[in-house]
Write a protein that holds these residues in place. Structure first.
Motif, short mmCIF file in Angstrom:
data_model
loop_
_atom_site.label_atom_id
_atom_site.label_comp_id
_atom_site.label_asym_id
_atom_site.label_seq_id
_atom_site.Cartn_x
_atom_site.Cartn_y
_atom_site.Cartn_z
N CYS A 62 40.31 28.66 56.36
CA CYS A 62 39.96 28.73 54.95
C CYS A 62 38.79 29.72 54.79
O CYS A 62 37.84 29.69 55.58
CB CYS A 62 39.56 27.34 54.47
N GLU A 63 38.88 30.57 53.78
CA GLU A 63 37.84 31.57 53.57
C GLU A 63 37.21 31.41 52.19
O GLU A 63 37.93 31.22 51.20
CB GLU A 63 38.42 32.99 53.67
N LEU A 64 35.90 31.52 52.14
CA LEU A 64 35.20 31.54 50.86
C LEU A 64 35.26 32.97 50.33
O LEU A 64 34.60 33.86 50.86
CB LEU A 64 33.77 31.08 51.03
N VAL A 65 36.00 33.19 49.28
CA VAL A 65 36.15 34.53 48.71
C VAL A 65 34.89 34.92 47.96
O VAL A 65 34.38 36.04 48.11
CB VAL A 65 37.36 34.59 47.78
N GLY A 66 34.38 34.03 47.16
CA GLY A 66 33.18 34.33 46.39
C GLY A 66 32.71 33.14 45.59
O GLY A 66 33.43 32.16 45.42
N LYS A 67 31.49 33.23 45.13
CA LYS A 67 30.87 32.18 44.33
C LYS A 67 30.26 32.76 43.07
O LYS A 67 29.77 33.90 43.08
CB LYS A 67 29.74 31.48 45.10
N LEU A 68 30.30 31.97 42.02
CA LEU A 68 29.58 32.28 40.79
C LEU A 68 28.60 31.14 40.58
O LEU A 68 29.00 29.99 40.37
CB LEU A 68 30.55 32.38 39.61
N TYR A 69 27.33 31.45 40.67
CA TYR A 69 26.32 30.42 40.52
C TYR A 69 26.03 30.16 39.04
O TYR A 69 26.33 30.99 38.18
CB TYR A 69 25.05 30.81 41.27
N ASP A 94 23.43 30.43 37.46
CA ASP A 94 22.56 31.43 36.82
C ASP A 94 23.27 32.75 36.56
O ASP A 94 22.66 33.72 36.10
CB ASP A 94 21.31 31.67 37.66
N GLY A 95 24.57 32.80 36.89
CA GLY A 95 25.36 34.01 36.66
C GLY A 95 25.44 34.95 37.84
O GLY A 95 26.19 35.92 37.80
N SER A 96 24.70 34.68 38.89
CA SER A 96 24.76 35.54 40.07
C SER A 96 26.03 35.26 40.86
O SER A 96 26.63 34.18 40.74
CB SER A 96 23.53 35.33 40.95
N THR A 97 26.44 36.24 41.64
CA THR A 97 27.67 36.13 42.42
C THR A 97 27.44 36.55 43.86
O THR A 97 26.54 37.34 44.16
CB THR A 97 28.79 37.00 41.83
N THR A 98 28.25 36.01 44.74
CA THR A 98 28.31 36.46 46.13
C THR A 98 29.77 36.59 46.51
O THR A 98 30.63 35.90 45.95
CB THR A 98 27.62 35.48 47.09
N TYR A 99 30.05 37.47 47.46
CA TYR A 99 31.43 37.72 47.89
C TYR A 99 31.48 37.85 49.41
O TYR A 99 30.53 38.28 50.05
CB TYR A 99 31.95 39.02 47.28
#
Length: 134
Positions: free
Chosen positions: A45-52, A54-59
């Motif tokens: 399983c892979e974490l594609v990305g997150k939306l926190y 506060d509006g910030s994102t990680t990929y």
């Protein structure tokens, strides 16, 4: 009851685009984080990305610059825009959510192809299939 309904998957040729949607309902607070995961049969399983909240994102590294997570608060919907798709992006994609105050908790989620383990999202959608042909 919290519900996440994912949609937008399909089949596309390499180089094409798709936009996945995840409509969220039942949360008592808008202060929540969202995530997109993917899993193909036989793969981790892979974490594609997150939306926190506060509006910030990680990929994840392999999708940076190609995938974008956004949200429409009025529609309670989070999107995953996927561009320049390649066959390695073929997987079932899952959206997930949790309250920001519960950030740091860890869970395991059963998927169609196995498990997503040590994830920090409690609520999950049903998954939508993305197939990219070469």
């Amino acid at each position: 009851e919290v519900q996440l309904v994912a949609s937008g998957g399909g089949s596309v040729q390499a180089g094409g685009s798709l936009r996945l949607s995840c409509t969220v309902s039942g949360f008592t607070s808008d202060d929540r984080d969202m995530g997109w995961y993917r899993q193909a049969p036989g793969n981790e399983c892979e974490l594609v990305g997150k939306l926190y909240s506060d509006g910030s994102t990680t990929y994840m590294a392999s999708v940076k610059g190609r995938f974008t997570i956004s949200q429409d608060n009025a529609k309670n919907t989070v999107y995953l825009q996927m561009n320049s798709l390649n066959p390695e992006d073929t997987a079932k994609y899952y959206c997930a959510a949790d309250l920001a105050r519960d950030r740091g908790n860890e869970y395991s989620h059963r998927t169609m192809s196995g498990w997503c383990k040590n994830v920090d999202f409690y609520y999950w959608g049903q998954g939508t299939q993305v197939t990219v042909s070469s």
